[in-house]
Design a protein around this motif. Sequence first.
Motif, PDB file in Angstrom:
ATOM      1  N   GLN A 298       0.826  -1.207   0.000  1.00  0.00           N
ATOM      2  CA  GLN A 298       0.000   0.000   0.000  1.00  0.00           C
ATOM      3  C   GLN A 298       0.859   1.256   0.000  1.00  0.00           C
ATOM      4  O   GLN A 298       0.558   2.238  -0.694  1.00  0.00           O
ATOM      5  N   MET A 299       1.937   1.228   0.793  1.00  0.00           N
ATOM      6  CA  MET A 299       2.824   2.382   0.860  1.00  0.00           C
ATOM      7  C   MET A 299       3.506   2.637  -0.481  1.00  0.00           C
ATOM      8  O   MET A 299       3.700   3.790  -0.885  1.00  0.00           O
ATOM      9  N   VAL A 300       3.871   1.567  -1.178  1.00  0.00           N
ATOM     10  CA  VAL A 300       4.490   1.718  -2.498  1.00  0.00           C
ATOM     11  C   VAL A 300       3.498   2.346  -3.472  1.00  0.00           C
ATOM     12  O   VAL A 300       3.847   3.240  -4.258  1.00  0.00           O
ATOM     13  N   VAL A 301       2.232   1.872  -3.424  1.00  0.00           N
ATOM     14  CA  VAL A 301       1.198   2.434  -4.309  1.00  0.00           C
ATOM     15  C   VAL A 301       1.006   3.918  -4.009  1.00  0.00           C
ATOM     16  O   VAL A 301       0.917   4.749  -4.930  1.00  0.00           O
ATOM     17  N   GLU A 302       0.933   4.280  -2.723  1.00  0.00           N
ATOM     18  CA  GLU A 302       0.791   5.687  -2.350  1.00  0.00           C
ATOM     19  C   GLU A 302       1.998   6.497  -2.805  1.00  0.00           C
ATOM     20  O   GLU A 302       1.861   7.635  -3.272  1.00  0.00           O
ATOM     21  N   GLY A 303       3.180   5.905  -2.648  1.00  0.00           N
ATOM     22  CA  GLY A 303       4.394   6.611  -3.061  1.00  0.00           C
ATOM     23  C   GLY A 303       4.386   6.894  -4.553  1.00  0.00           C
ATOM     24  O   GLY A 303       4.769   7.992  -4.998  1.00  0.00           O
ATOM     25  N   GLU A 304       3.957   5.903  -5.347  1.00  0.00           N
ATOM     26  CA  GLU A 304       3.906   6.100  -6.799  1.00  0.00           C
ATOM     27  C   GLU A 304       2.869   7.162  -7.163  1.00  0.00           C
ATOM     28  O   GLU A 304       3.065   7.954  -8.091  1.00  0.00           O
ATOM     29  N   ARG A 305       1.756   7.160  -6.437  1.00  0.00           N
ATOM     30  CA  ARG A 305       0.663   8.074  -6.773  1.00  0.00           C
ATOM     31  C   ARG A 305       0.965   9.508  -6.350  1.00  0.00           C
ATOM     32  O   ARG A 305       0.678  10.460  -7.088  1.00  0.00           O
ATOM     33  N   TYR A 306       1.528   9.677  -5.163  1.00  0.00           N
ATOM     34  CA  TYR A 306       1.697  11.019  -4.613  1.00  0.00           C
ATOM     35  C   TYR A 306       3.148  11.492  -4.557  1.00  0.00           C
ATOM     36  O   TYR A 306       3.418  12.624  -4.129  1.00  0.00           O
ATOM     37  N   GLY A 307       4.078  10.625  -4.956  1.00  0.00           N
ATOM     38  CA  GLY A 307       5.479  11.019  -4.934  1.00  0.00           C
ATOM     39  C   GLY A 307       6.038  11.148  -3.532  1.00  0.00           C
ATOM     40  O   GLY A 307       6.972  11.916  -3.298  1.00  0.00           O
ATOM     41  N   SER A 308       5.459  10.419  -2.574  1.00  0.00           N
ATOM     42  CA  SER A 308       5.893  10.512  -1.180  1.00  0.00           C
ATOM     43  C   SER A 308       7.001   9.499  -0.886  1.00  0.00           C
ATOM     44  O   SER A 308       7.200   8.530  -1.618  1.00  0.00           O
ATOM     45  N   PRO A 408      11.685   6.255  -2.495  1.00  0.00           N
ATOM     46  CA  PRO A 408      12.180   5.319  -3.532  1.00  0.00           C
ATOM     47  C   PRO A 408      13.682   5.437  -3.747  1.00  0.00           C
ATOM     48  O   PRO A 408      14.205   4.900  -4.721  1.00  0.00           O
ATOM     49  N   ASP A 409      14.388   6.187  -2.858  1.00  0.00           N
ATOM     50  CA  ASP A 409      15.809   6.426  -3.061  1.00  0.00           C
ATOM     51  C   ASP A 409      16.599   5.123  -3.152  1.00  0.00           C
ATOM     52  O   ASP A 409      17.483   4.979  -4.018  1.00  0.00           O
ATOM     53  N   ASP A 410      16.284   4.163  -2.279  1.00  0.00           N
ATOM     54  CA  ASP A 410      17.050   2.917  -2.233  1.00  0.00           C
ATOM     55  C   ASP A 410      16.414   1.818  -3.071  1.00  0.00           C
ATOM     56  O   ASP A 410      17.062   0.817  -3.369  1.00  0.00           O
ATOM     57  N   SER A 411      15.164   2.006  -3.442  1.00  0.00           N
ATOM     58  CA  SER A 411      14.485   1.109  -4.370  1.00  0.00           C
ATOM     59  C   SER A 411      13.012   1.493  -4.411  1.00  0.00           C
ATOM     60  O   SER A 411      12.432   1.923  -3.402  1.00  0.00           O
ATOM     61  N   ALA A 412      12.389   1.329  -5.597  1.00  0.00           N
ATOM     62  CA  ALA A 412      10.947   1.561  -5.745  1.00  0.00           C
ATOM     63  C   ALA A 412      10.185   0.253  -5.719  1.00  0.00           C
ATOM     64  O   ALA A 412       8.961   0.230  -5.861  1.00  0.00           O
ATOM     65  N   ASP A 413      10.916  -0.839  -5.535  1.00  0.00           N
ATOM     66  CA  ASP A 413      10.312  -2.170  -5.493  1.00  0.00           C
ATOM     67  C   ASP A 413      10.262  -2.635  -4.042  1.00  0.00           C
ATOM     68  O   ASP A 413      11.269  -2.570  -3.317  1.00  0.00           O
ATOM     69  N   SER A 414       9.113  -3.108  -3.588  1.00  0.00           N
ATOM     70  CA  SER A 414       8.930  -3.464  -2.181  1.00  0.00           C
ATOM     71  C   SER A 414       9.880  -4.581  -1.751  1.00  0.00           C
ATOM     72  O   SER A 414      10.480  -4.513  -0.662  1.00  0.00           O
ATOM     73  N   MET A 416      12.775  -5.498  -3.072  1.00  0.00           N
ATOM     74  CA  MET A 416      14.160  -5.031  -3.069  1.00  0.00           C
ATOM     75  C   MET A 416      14.406  -4.062  -1.924  1.00  0.00           C
ATOM     76  O   MET A 416      15.475  -4.067  -1.308  1.00  0.00           O
ATOM     77  N   LEU A 417      13.385  -3.249  -1.613  1.00  0.00           N
ATOM     78  CA  LEU A 417      13.515  -2.311  -0.505  1.00  0.00           C
ATOM     79  C   LEU A 417      13.731  -3.065   0.808  1.00  0.00           C
ATOM     80  O   LEU A 417      14.609  -2.707   1.605  1.00  0.00           O
ATOM     81  N   LEU A 418      12.935  -4.128   1.014  1.00  0.00           N
ATOM     82  CA  LEU A 418      13.095  -4.927   2.231  1.00  0.00           C
ATOM     83  C   LEU A 418      14.439  -5.632   2.240  1.00  0.00           C
ATOM     84  O   LEU A 418      15.105  -5.706   3.284  1.00  0.00           O
ATOM     85  N   LYS A 419      14.851  -6.114   1.090  1.00  0.00           N
ATOM     86  CA  LYS A 419      16.147  -6.788   0.994  1.00  0.00           C
ATOM     87  C   LYS A 419      17.274  -5.830   1.346  1.00  0.00           C
ATOM     88  O   LYS A 419      18.235  -6.200   2.048  1.00  0.00           O
ATOM     89  N   ASN A 420      17.176  -4.594   0.888  1.00  0.00           N
ATOM     90  CA  ASN A 420      18.213  -3.603   1.177  1.00  0.00           C
ATOM     91  C   ASN A 420      18.268  -3.251   2.667  1.00  0.00           C
ATOM     92  O   ASN A 420      19.344  -3.095   3.254  1.00  0.00           O
ATOM     93  N   ALA A 421      17.070  -3.127   3.287  1.00  0.00           N
ATOM     94  CA  ALA A 421      17.041  -2.854   4.730  1.00  0.00           C
ATOM     95  C   ALA A 421      17.621  -4.039   5.498  1.00  0.00           C
ATOM     96  O   ALA A 421      18.367  -3.872   6.476  1.00  0.00           O
ATOM     97  N   ASP A 422      17.293  -5.251   5.052  1.00  0.00           N
ATOM     98  CA  ASP A 422      17.781  -6.467   5.700  1.00  0.00           C
ATOM     99  C   ASP A 422      19.305  -6.571   5.589  1.00  0.00           C
ATOM    100  O   ASP A 422      20.005  -6.886   6.562  1.00  0.00           O
ATOM    101  N   SER A 423      19.821  -6.319   4.383  1.00  0.00           N
ATOM    102  CA  SER A 423      21.270  -6.421   4.188  1.00  0.00           C
ATOM    103  C   SER A 423      22.005  -5.361   5.000  1.00  0.00           C
ATOM    104  O   SER A 423      23.109  -5.599   5.519  1.00  0.00           O
TER     105      SER A 423
END
Length: 451
Positions: A298-308, A408-414, A416-423
């Motif tokens: 949901q957050m990714v969808v909102e980010g794409e829609r509103y640029g947040s 979306p600085d570190d990724s716009a894909d959910s 990959m974003l989680l993978k980056n936080a995990d790593s």
Amino acid sequence: MHMGENYLKSELYNLISVDDSIFEFIQSGSLDGVWYWDLEAPENEWMSPKFWETLGYDPNEKMHLASEWQDIIFQEDLKLAVENFEKHCSDPSHPYDQIVRYRHKNGSTVWIRCRGLAIRDKRGKAIRMLGAHTDITGLKETESKLMRMAREYERVFNGTQDAMFLIKVLKAGDFQYIRNNFAHQSKTGILLEQIANKSPQELLGKDMGDIVSRNYQKCIENGESITYEEKLNLPGGERVWLTTLTPIHEKNRITHIVGSATDITERKKLELELQRYANYDKLTGLPNRRLFFERLEQMVVEGERYGSKFALLFLDLDGFKEINDRYGHDAGDEVLIAAGNRLQECVRKSDTVARMGGDEFTLIIRNAEDRKSIHGVVKKIHDILQEAITIDSFECSVNSSIGVAIYPDDSADSEMLLKNADSSMYEVKRNGKGGIRFFKNVEEDYSESQK
């Protein structure tokens, strides 16, 4: 118009006196038997042929004797007829009019309305009796059928476990309750005398009455059954109902509405409980992996829609295994609960704190445009988790390794974003545990060695 003697009546009476066929037509076409009884010789009674035909007999086989019909009438009805006869003879104002039963030749029952008028001499003594029979068997059978249907309706209406009620449709937008069944009375706490002839507003108050009236109006507008859920606070308590309204059509208009409601309060509680089990961690009460991923998408969808932007944190408790090994799993559970509570204290209600399993947690923090403020929140989380946790008579402490990725600085894909936080979190662990690492931003790292 003059209401005196009508010439047509006089003419008819004259025709009857001079033309036997007129009388025959009247008695055969209008009645199911005529009788004329000699009260001075009570055994003698003339019965018209149609009476015997109504009872299935050949009139030629019957004698004009009172005993002929007295043998086939129901004896309790004969007693009633005799009582009325005696009263009529004594008092002309007492009508001789009753319904009696005869036994048909084939064994069935024939219902007859028997009426009579005493013919009196100059002294007022009854010397003859003129009477008429009307076969009302069909009417009685219909009446019996209606009574049987009414009893069956009552059994169904009051026997069902569903709460049922009947509504009269008045002018547009106005309704009046007629009755409710036993189940409705029991489950709602509203008795029949409390609901009868009341409008929804009179029964439930204006606000709630207006709400249910809108549903009744919707049923009328649809012209067919509607089903919906509603929560009502009634004398029997606040309950959730699954209600079906069915309109009753008469002469191209809806005159009534039949309501049937099933109490689904416990079912709704179970559904909510099952939903909670499906979406929330049983130990900490935090969102679980399933709900976390839904909210992340949901957050990714909102980010794409509103640029947040938002921040995703992956957090692991350092030292948790040692507490489990030393103090047991119950103590470990208390630590997890305390950690979950502290994490929620550090963020807003609009943010998400989830338990991924074991001692791993994830957080979604909205509005990450200001990286400095996000760093402040993450540092606050890191610091508060290091505070001692008191369990019974002892204290224990944990630390945390936190990885942070920014959408979306570190990724716009959910994923990959989680993978980056995990790593990033595992990078902290490889460097001695107990610290913070932002993906791609080494200068914002915060570790024990930087204290």
